[in-house]
Write an enzyme that holds these catalytic residues in place. Structure first.
Site: not given
Ligand code: MRU
Length: 369
Positions: A58, A246, A256
């Protein structure tokens, strides 16, 4: 967030090593949802491995993990050369999420300005600061996202259906989450909502992590195969798509988890709003054209060729899915162009990609240095 009524962050410093040195504790995300295990990390090399193997993952969390990685490195050797080498190793551990590079630059910049004998102490304090800022940013994203959800929620007794991809919950951050922060805030505010959770092959962050988080917090949800979203949208069963990111470009393109683009296309085709929730360190103001300027991580094909799960005998097993002589490719992220993005939810409010391009929202107004 709470795990069995006990509050956890995903990463924290721990005084475990003899001689007053610190180590870092993490929740091992490769073990969830079948086991909740804490791992102690006491060397830079272990942190690099934890990031690469996705024990921590993440975008905001790998930023925090890299910051602690540099604190560990400074504890081992705080010379300029050693710290620069540590920074390079961390930067190379995962290339796509900009938070990692952002955190490494911030930590290195600070340490190199100070004498060697205070660098480790400063680094531990700065890593903690990065973590605390992340939590505050995510709480603010939750508040702004809640306002948005209130606008989108049906006026009658119907439930709001939100579709999410990958895991952008508290496990992807230090705490609270990005895309899941508004969902938790809405659930706590008593808004009736239900989350469609994309399984998110190949690493299954949705099925393993988002579903686990939502279950722990009591949020109604259903795991779906990655291919089901478009159909559910056509059936009127999705009111909003809400994902994390991201890296977001200066023009509002959203990088992402692989598969996000397809959800955005389907949402656009069905007139469903598509939002990305991101803290400001996820915006890369230097990127103009996301498709050519953002490096998309190519992970090992084994992650596509195999799948991990709980066997009938209660053991966690990894099994092969594809023929032994077939190749597998594994691009880990994709780009959703700004034209498909309804809005970006940040700690400073919700804005549209047009606000970025029209300079109504700038690097300075977002408080970025
Ligand atoms: O490969 P991962 O699990 O580190 O990727 C994370 C994501 O892509 C998430 O979807 C997320 O939106 C970014 S982190 C909040």
């Amino acid at each position: 967030m709470l795990v069995n009524t006990q509050h956890y962050r995903t990463i924290w410093p721990t005084a475990l090593i003899a001689g007053g040195q610190l180590s870092v504790s993490i929740i091992d995300q490769t073990k969830l949802p079948h086991a909740f295990e804490i791992v102690h990390i006491s060397h830079l090399a272990q942190m690099v491995t934890a990031i690469k193997t996705m024990q921590v993952r993440g975008a905001p969390l790998i930023g925090a993990a890299a910051a602690y990685g540099l604190a560990l490195a400074a504890q081992e050797d705080s010379t300029d050369g050693a710290l620069q080498a540590a920074a390079s190793r961390l930067r190379l551990s995962r290339p796509t999420a900009v938070n990692l590079d952002w955190a490494v630059s911030r930590m290195l910049g600070l340490m190199l300005q100070h004498p060697q004998n205070v660098r480790a102490q400063l680094a531990w304090a700065e890593a903690q600061k990065i973590c605390d800022e992340d939590v505050l940013q995510n709480q603010a994203i939750g508040r702004h996202g809640l306002d948005l959800i209130k606008q989108l929620a049906p006026n009658d007794a119907r439930v709001l259906h939100v579709l999410t991809h990958c895991n952008a919950g508290w496990l992807a951050t230090v705490d609270v989450g990005t895309a899941l922060a508004p969902i938790y805030a809405a659930h706590q505010a008593g808004i009736a909502l239900h989350v469609w959770v994309d399984e998110t092959r190949p690493r299954n962050q949705g099925a393993s992590l988002t579903a686990w988080e939502l279950a722990e917090q009591g949020v109604p949800h259903t795991v779906i195969s990655d291919n089901a979203g478009g159909h559910l949208m056509q059936q009127g069963l999705v009111d909003m798509v809400l994902v994390g990111a991201d890296r977001v470009s200066a023009s509002g393109d959203v990088c992402n988890k692989i598969g996000t683009y397809l959800k955005a296309l389907a949402a656009f085709d069905n007139g469903i709003p598509f939002y990305a929730a991101v803290p400001s360190p996820t915006i890369d103001w230097s990127v103009k054209d996301a498709r050519t300027e953002i490096e998309i991580e190519q992970r090992h094909g084994d992650e596509v060729a195999h799948i991990q799960g709980l066997a009938l005998d209660g053991s966690v097993q990894n099994v092969r899915l594809i023929p032994a002589n077939s190749n597998a490719a594994n691009p880990a992220f994709d780009i959703t162009p700004a034209r498909l993005v309804s809005g970006i939810i940040t700690e400073r409010g919700v804005f549209s990609p047009a606000d970025l391009v029209g300079s109504r929202v700038t690097k300075e107004s977002m408080g970025a240095k």
